[in-house]
Write a protein that holds these residues in place. Sequence first.
Motif, mmCIF file in Angstrom:
data_model
loop_
_atom_site.group_PDB
_atom_site.id
_atom_site.type_symbol
_atom_site.label_atom_id
_atom_site.label_comp_id
_atom_site.label_asym_id
_atom_site.label_seq_id
_atom_site.Cartn_x
_atom_site.Cartn_y
_atom_site.Cartn_z
ATOM 1 N N ASP A 29 5.155 19.663 3.075
ATOM 2 C CA ASP A 29 4.179 19.161 4.044
ATOM 3 C C ASP A 29 3.571 17.813 3.657
ATOM 4 O O ASP A 29 2.649 17.336 4.322
ATOM 5 C CB ASP A 29 3.056 20.186 4.251
ATOM 6 N N GLU A 30 4.095 17.174 2.610
ATOM 7 C CA GLU A 30 3.537 15.890 2.184
ATOM 8 C C GLU A 30 4.649 14.921 1.784
ATOM 9 O O GLU A 30 5.642 15.321 1.173
ATOM 10 C CB GLU A 30 2.603 16.078 0.987
ATOM 11 N N ALA A 31 4.429 13.645 2.107
ATOM 12 C CA ALA A 31 5.355 12.602 1.670
ATOM 13 C C ALA A 31 4.578 11.301 1.499
ATOM 14 O O ALA A 31 3.688 10.986 2.303
ATOM 15 C CB ALA A 31 6.483 12.410 2.676
ATOM 16 N N PHE A 32 4.903 10.573 0.453
ATOM 17 C CA PHE A 32 4.348 9.236 0.236
ATOM 18 C C PHE A 32 5.332 8.214 0.791
ATOM 19 O O PHE A 32 6.549 8.367 0.638
ATOM 20 C CB PHE A 32 4.149 8.957 -1.258
ATOM 21 N N ILE A 33 4.813 7.169 1.422
ATOM 22 C CA ILE A 33 5.669 6.081 1.878
ATOM 23 C C ILE A 33 5.038 4.746 1.488
ATOM 24 O O ILE A 33 3.814 4.632 1.373
ATOM 25 C CB ILE A 33 5.924 6.121 3.400
ATOM 26 N N GLY A 34 5.877 3.751 1.260
ATOM 27 C CA GLY A 34 5.394 2.422 0.940
ATOM 28 C C GLY A 34 5.263 1.571 2.191
ATOM 29 O O GLY A 34 6.151 1.576 3.047
ATOM 30 N N LEU A 35 4.153 0.852 2.318
ATOM 31 C CA LEU A 35 3.904 -0.010 3.477
ATOM 32 C C LEU A 35 3.513 -1.406 2.999
ATOM 33 O O LEU A 35 2.892 -1.565 1.944
ATOM 34 C CB LEU A 35 2.784 0.565 4.356
ATOM 35 N N HIS A 36 3.863 -2.418 3.798
ATOM 36 C CA HIS A 36 3.563 -3.808 3.458
ATOM 37 C C HIS A 36 3.029 -4.519 4.693
ATOM 38 O O HIS A 36 3.540 -4.348 5.796
ATOM 39 C CB HIS A 36 4.824 -4.524 2.953
ATOM 40 N N ARG B 211 0.823 -1.192 0.000
ATOM 41 C CA ARG B 211 0.000 0.000 0.000
ATOM 42 C C ARG B 211 0.868 1.258 0.000
ATOM 43 O O ARG B 211 2.029 1.229 0.415
ATOM 44 C CB ARG B 211 -0.936 0.032 1.216
ATOM 45 N N ILE B 212 0.282 2.357 -0.468
ATOM 46 C CA ILE B 212 0.906 3.674 -0.441
ATOM 47 C C ILE B 212 0.212 4.503 0.631
ATOM 48 O O ILE B 212 -1.018 4.526 0.699
ATOM 49 C CB ILE B 212 0.777 4.396 -1.797
ATOM 50 N N ALA B 213 0.980 5.158 1.477
ATOM 51 C CA ALA B 213 0.406 6.061 2.483
ATOM 52 C C ALA B 213 0.901 7.477 2.209
ATOM 53 O O ALA B 213 2.090 7.697 1.968
ATOM 54 C CB ALA B 213 0.808 5.631 3.892
ATOM 55 N N LEU B 214 -0.029 8.429 2.225
ATOM 56 C CA LEU B 214 0.338 9.840 2.113
ATOM 57 C C LEU B 214 0.229 10.472 3.494
ATOM 58 O O LEU B 214 -0.842 10.490 4.101
ATOM 59 C CB LEU B 214 -0.574 10.576 1.143
ATOM 60 N N VAL B 215 1.340 10.987 3.982
ATOM 61 C CA VAL B 215 1.378 11.679 5.269
ATOM 62 C C VAL B 215 1.387 13.175 4.977
ATOM 63 O O VAL B 215 2.300 13.691 4.329
ATOM 64 C CB VAL B 215 2.624 11.277 6.081
ATOM 65 N N ILE C 50 4.646 11.187 15.225
ATOM 66 C CA ILE C 50 4.936 12.551 14.784
ATOM 67 C C ILE C 50 4.383 13.565 15.790
ATOM 68 O O ILE C 50 5.042 14.558 16.108
ATOM 69 C CB ILE C 50 4.364 12.789 13.376
ATOM 70 N N ALA C 51 3.198 13.303 16.309
ATOM 71 C CA ALA C 51 2.629 14.203 17.315
ATOM 72 C C ALA C 51 3.496 14.232 18.573
ATOM 73 O O ALA C 51 3.714 15.295 19.164
ATOM 74 C CB ALA C 51 1.210 13.768 17.659
ATOM 75 N N ASN D 187 10.671 13.696 7.795
ATOM 76 C CA ASN D 187 11.078 12.640 6.867
ATOM 77 C C ASN D 187 11.967 11.607 7.547
ATOM 78 O O ASN D 187 11.944 10.424 7.190
ATOM 79 C CB ASN D 187 11.796 13.252 5.666
ATOM 80 N N SER D 188 12.753 12.047 8.539
ATOM 81 C CA SER D 188 13.569 11.102 9.297
ATOM 82 C C SER D 188 12.690 10.134 10.078
ATOM 83 O O SER D 188 12.968 8.933 10.144
ATOM 84 C CB SER D 188 14.497 11.869 10.243
ATOM 85 N N ILE D 189 11.607 10.639 10.653
ATOM 86 C CA ILE D 189 10.673 9.767 11.382
ATOM 87 C C ILE D 189 10.022 8.780 10.420
ATOM 88 O O ILE D 189 9.911 7.579 10.714
ATOM 89 C CB ILE D 189 9.609 10.610 12.107
ATOM 90 N N LEU D 190 9.600 9.265 9.254
ATOM 91 C CA LEU D 190 8.939 8.390 8.290
ATOM 92 C C LEU D 190 9.866 7.275 7.832
ATOM 93 O O LEU D 190 9.408 6.149 7.574
ATOM 94 C CB LEU D 190 8.457 9.203 7.085
ATOM 95 N N SER D 191 11.156 7.560 7.731
ATOM 96 C CA SER D 191 12.106 6.536 7.284
ATOM 97 C C SER D 191 12.230 5.394 8.286
ATOM 98 O O SER D 191 12.713 4.319 7.938
ATOM 99 C CB SER D 191 13.474 7.170 7.027
#
Length: 431
Positions: free
Chosen positions: A110-117, A10-14, A134-135, A94-98
């Motif tokens: 203010d936006e980044a897509f990440i891949g999830l499995h 899946r793709i997630a947009l944060v 993130i909060a 972006n460091s947290i998302l990685s």
Amino acid sequence: MTDTSGAVDRIALVDVDSCYCACERIFHPELIGRPLVVLSNNDGAVVARSREAKDLGVEMGAAWFKIKAWAERHGVVARSSNYELYGSINARLNSILSRFSPHVEVYSIDEAFIGLHGSPDQILATGRAIRARIAHDLGIPVSVGIGPSHTLAKLCSHGAKHTPSLGGVASADSFSPTRWDRVLGATPVADLWGVGPRLDKRLARMGIRTALQLRDADPGHMRRVFSVLVERTVLELRGVDCIQIDDRDADRIGQIMYSRSFSTPVTTRDEMHQVLAIYAQNAARRLRAQHSTAGALWAFASTSWYTQPVHHVSAQTSLPGRTDDPAVIVKAACRLLLDRIEEGRRYVRAGIALSEITPAGVQEMLDPFQPDPRAAIIGPLVDQVNRAVGRGSIGLGWAGLATPPGWQMRREKLSERATTSWAELARVSAH
């Protein structure tokens, strides 16, 4: 989309909610719950609004001098654009998302897509964990949209942001096919990622006004009538991930622009030399940040369009070989534009654009007239010092002056650059 047996990709947009306002509130929690706006260059117009400001009716792009008195009567707080702070928070985000995924596509500040499995339930739980992390770590709110394609993730993100019952996280897998059809049927085509006003009007003439109608259109016909991107949008709405950021933003990624208005007009070649030196160095820094080199440069300067006669100068040139060297870019920009500047004219804006962008490290034919390759270390060295000591601590030529020039952008309502400047660290007092 509702099959919960087994793992899926899946793709997630944060998406950061009201990003600039959220960043301003990190070190000023007293602004939480208050109507807040962030202003553009030279404190000219509203470029970001908190939810409270939107509810009051503050419009995006409103000229601050026109609404200032009204805004102050209604308790609206204004801040100057604090680009240093926003960029720093974006890097931390972006460091947290990685930590959650090795596949992070930064789309904007203010936006980044990440891949999830994983299973749909596991992925939904990950989306909630991302939002909570993130909060906790940054103190900013985000919405997370999850789907089998970039377009559907973007659409789910919109739902997560505007539907409180979803708790800030929405997944396409949580909807039955019937309910999902209702969602697409209620979504105007204009609200889809990559569909602009012109395309919206052309689709409307074909009777396609909703995302559902576009999804059910014939992909091949859409390609013949419009373009391959419209065909891919149809497939994306069917859950086939076939659009990448490069497809949507080829023009944006193919050029790096650094352009600003001045707080006071620039009237001499010496001042414009200083402008070009600083702007060229900033453009080169952006180029190195995305690990690219440029082969061409365009520069411009202009007087005010409201003062006649308007004097606008612009020119472009090839660079001496593919480069990210700020010294080469500064020299090229100054040679290109300075002779065209007329002393005494009141220039209010200038900019530099780098083009013919390619990834760094691509092997090209060697040029015997290339400058000393040892000069290539200058740019990374300047970046390293500025990262360690603070932005603007060192620069090349005019760009290294300790005292800011008088023409630099006016930011009278600037908050602390608390994450990038030692002199502006946040202060905490206990009572």
